[in-house]
Design a protein around this motif. Structure first.
Motif, PDB file in Angstrom:
ATOM      1  N   GLY A 218       0.820  -1.215   0.000  1.00  0.00           N
ATOM      2  CA  GLY A 218       0.000   0.000   0.000  1.00  0.00           C
ATOM      3  C   GLY A 218       0.848   1.257   0.000  1.00  0.00           C
ATOM      4  N   ALA A 219       1.900   1.265   0.819  1.00  0.00           N
ATOM      5  CA  ALA A 219       2.792   2.427   0.865  1.00  0.00           C
ATOM      6  C   ALA A 219       3.505   2.610  -0.468  1.00  0.00           C
ATOM      7  CB  ALA A 219       3.807   2.269   1.999  1.00  0.00           C
ATOM      8  N   ALA A 220       3.963   1.511  -1.061  1.00  0.00           N
ATOM      9  CA  ALA A 220       4.654   1.596  -2.350  1.00  0.00           C
ATOM     10  C   ALA A 220       3.715   2.106  -3.437  1.00  0.00           C
ATOM     11  CB  ALA A 220       5.219   0.227  -2.742  1.00  0.00           C
ATOM     12  N   ALA A 221       2.494   1.591  -3.460  1.00  0.00           N
ATOM     13  CA  ALA A 221       1.525   2.016  -4.468  1.00  0.00           C
ATOM     14  C   ALA A 221       1.167   3.491  -4.290  1.00  0.00           C
ATOM     15  CB  ALA A 221       0.265   1.152  -4.390  1.00  0.00           C
ATOM     16  N   PHE A 222       0.968   3.909  -3.050  1.00  0.00           N
ATOM     17  CA  PHE A 222       0.653   5.313  -2.783  1.00  0.00           C
ATOM     18  C   PHE A 222       1.793   6.214  -3.237  1.00  0.00           C
ATOM     19  CE2 PHE A 222       0.973   9.076  -0.106  1.00  0.00           C
ATOM     20  CZ  PHE A 222      -0.250   9.674  -0.354  1.00  0.00           C
ATOM     21  N   ALA A 223       3.012   5.870  -2.845  1.00  0.00           N
ATOM     22  CA  ALA A 223       4.167   6.690  -3.210  1.00  0.00           C
ATOM     23  C   ALA A 223       4.352   6.735  -4.727  1.00  0.00           C
ATOM     24  CB  ALA A 223       5.427   6.154  -2.539  1.00  0.00           C
ATOM     25  N   GLY A 224       4.223   5.588  -5.378  1.00  0.00           N
ATOM     26  CA  GLY A 224       4.365   5.555  -6.834  1.00  0.00           C
ATOM     27  C   GLY A 224       3.317   6.400  -7.528  1.00  0.00           C
ATOM     28  N   GLY A 225       2.074   6.302  -7.078  1.00  0.00           N
ATOM     29  CA  GLY A 225       0.997   7.096  -7.662  1.00  0.00           C
ATOM     30  C   GLY A 225       1.174   8.583  -7.421  1.00  0.00           C
ATOM     31  N   PHE A 226       1.588   8.950  -6.217  1.00  0.00           N
ATOM     32  CA  PHE A 226       1.795  10.352  -5.866  1.00  0.00           C
ATOM     33  C   PHE A 226       2.881  10.980  -6.733  1.00  0.00           C
ATOM     34  CE2 PHE A 226       3.879  13.676  -3.373  1.00  0.00           C
ATOM     35  CZ  PHE A 226       2.802  14.495  -3.072  1.00  0.00           C
TER      36      PHE A 226
ATOM     37  N   ALA B  59       4.721  14.195 -11.504  1.00  0.00           N
ATOM     38  CA  ALA B  59       5.538  14.218 -12.723  1.00  0.00           C
ATOM     39  C   ALA B  59       4.675  14.434 -13.963  1.00  0.00           C
ATOM     40  CB  ALA B  59       6.324  12.919 -12.847  1.00  0.00           C
ATOM     41  N   ILE B  60       3.507  13.817 -13.990  1.00  0.00           N
ATOM     42  CA  ILE B  60       2.599  13.987 -15.132  1.00  0.00           C
ATOM     43  C   ILE B  60       2.109  15.427 -15.194  1.00  0.00           C
ATOM     44  CG2 ILE B  60       0.348  13.323 -16.074  1.00  0.00           C
ATOM     45  CD1 ILE B  60       0.967  10.487 -14.886  1.00  0.00           C
ATOM     46  N   GLY B  61       1.850  16.032 -14.035  1.00  0.00           N
ATOM     47  CA  GLY B  61       1.440  17.435 -14.001  1.00  0.00           C
ATOM     48  C   GLY B  61       2.499  18.361 -14.570  1.00  0.00           C
ATOM     49  N   VAL B  62       3.762  18.102 -14.220  1.00  0.00           N
ATOM     50  CA  VAL B  62       4.867  18.910 -14.756  1.00  0.00           C
ATOM     51  C   VAL B  62       4.983  18.704 -16.261  1.00  0.00           C
ATOM     52  CG1 VAL B  62       7.385  19.173 -14.740  1.00  0.00           C
ATOM     53  CG2 VAL B  62       6.137  18.979 -12.573  1.00  0.00           C
ATOM     54  N   ALA B  63       4.899  17.457 -16.702  1.00  0.00           N
ATOM     55  CA  ALA B  63       4.988  17.164 -18.141  1.00  0.00           C
ATOM     56  C   ALA B  63       3.816  17.782 -18.895  1.00  0.00           C
ATOM     57  CB  ALA B  63       5.031  15.652 -18.368  1.00  0.00           C
TER      58      ALA B  63
ATOM     59  N   VAL C  62      -0.518   6.826 -13.599  1.00  0.00           N
ATOM     60  CA  VAL C  62      -0.543   6.488 -12.179  1.00  0.00           C
ATOM     61  C   VAL C  62      -0.627   4.976 -11.984  1.00  0.00           C
ATOM     62  CG1 VAL C  62      -1.935   6.655 -10.071  1.00  0.00           C
ATOM     63  CG2 VAL C  62      -1.412   8.707 -11.386  1.00  0.00           C
ATOM     64  N   GLU C  63      -1.437   4.307 -12.762  1.00  0.00           N
ATOM     65  CA  GLU C  63      -1.554   2.853 -12.598  1.00  0.00           C
ATOM     66  C   GLU C  63      -0.259   2.130 -12.978  1.00  0.00           C
ATOM     67  OE1 GLU C  63      -3.793   1.013 -10.961  1.00  0.00           O
ATOM     68  OE2 GLU C  63      -4.559   2.982 -10.442  1.00  0.00           O
ATOM     69  N   VAL C  64       0.419   2.585 -14.018  1.00  0.00           N
ATOM     70  CA  VAL C  64       1.704   1.975 -14.382  1.00  0.00           C
ATOM     71  C   VAL C  64       2.722   2.213 -13.265  1.00  0.00           C
ATOM     72  CG1 VAL C  64       3.659   2.127 -15.982  1.00  0.00           C
ATOM     73  CG2 VAL C  64       1.333   1.999 -16.870  1.00  0.00           C
ATOM     74  N   ALA C  65       2.757   3.422 -12.725  1.00  0.00           N
ATOM     75  CA  ALA C  65       3.688   3.724 -11.631  1.00  0.00           C
ATOM     76  C   ALA C  65       3.380   2.877 -10.399  1.00  0.00           C
ATOM     77  CB  ALA C  65       3.625   5.203 -11.282  1.00  0.00           C
ATOM     78  N   ARG C  66       2.096   2.715 -10.085  1.00  0.00           N
ATOM     79  CA  ARG C  66       1.714   1.886  -8.934  1.00  0.00           C
ATOM     80  C   ARG C  66       2.118   0.437  -9.156  1.00  0.00           C
ATOM     81  NH1 ARG C  66      -4.246   3.094  -6.939  1.00  0.00           N
ATOM     82  NH2 ARG C  66      -3.709   1.108  -6.016  1.00  0.00           N
ATOM     83  N   LEU C  67       1.919  -0.063 -10.368  1.00  0.00           N
ATOM     84  CA  LEU C  67       2.308  -1.434 -10.695  1.00  0.00           C
ATOM     85  C   LEU C  67       3.814  -1.619 -10.517  1.00  0.00           C
ATOM     86  CD1 LEU C  67       1.779  -4.262 -12.014  1.00  0.00           C
ATOM     87  CD2 LEU C  67       2.281  -3.137 -14.183  1.00  0.00           C
ATOM     88  N   LEU C  68       4.595  -0.705 -11.076  1.00  0.00           N
ATOM     89  CA  LEU C  68       6.051  -0.818 -10.982  1.00  0.00           C
ATOM     90  C   LEU C  68       6.534  -0.704  -9.545  1.00  0.00           C
ATOM     91  CD1 LEU C  68       7.073   1.281 -14.122  1.00  0.00           C
ATOM     92  CD2 LEU C  68       7.002  -1.213 -13.886  1.00  0.00           C
ATOM     93  N   ALA C  69       5.939   0.207  -8.774  1.00  0.00           N
ATOM     94  CA  ALA C  69       6.329   0.369  -7.370  1.00  0.00           C
ATOM     95  C   ALA C  69       5.994  -0.879  -6.561  1.00  0.00           C
ATOM     96  CB  ALA C  69       5.647   1.593  -6.779  1.00  0.00           C
TER      97      ALA C  69
END
Length: 97
Positions: free
Chosen positions: A14-22, A27-31, A65-72
């Motif tokens: 849960g912590a990894a998924a939250f951090a990855g999504g956050f 990063a997506i907002g900046v891009a 976000v879902e790809v980042a959560r998966l990877l994290a």
């Protein structure tokens, strides 16, 4: 009832998924701002936001976000396996199905 390893894994995942999504959303907002020259829509549901912009934002954020959560979560599982000697039970059961 869940054992301590199960609860521990759920907390780590849960912590990894939250951090990855956050991190991904930031990063997506900046891009988005760099690519479009505009701030990302704060509320895509608002009629004041163009439909194309709202749909684009939702698609990009959803996938990103879902790809980042998966990877994290996968990275956390690798670390869990290094520390405990085995994958979390939920991942072993899914792999056997």
């Amino acid at each position: 009832m869940a054992d301590k390893g199960d609860i521990g894994w759920r907390l780590v995942a849960g912590a990894a998924a939250f951090a990855g999504g956050f991190v991904a959303k930031k990063a997506i907002g900046v891009a988005w701002k760099k690519g479009t020259g505009k701030e990302p829509p704060v509320n895509p549901e608002s009629p004041d936001v163009a439909l194309s912009e709202a749909v684009g934002w939702v698609v990009v954020v959803g996938i990103g976000v879902e790809v980042a959560r998966l990877l994290a979560t996968r990275a956390a599982a690798r670390q869990w396996a290094k520390g405990t000697g085995e994958l979390p039970a939920q991942l072993i059961a899914d792999a056997a199905s």
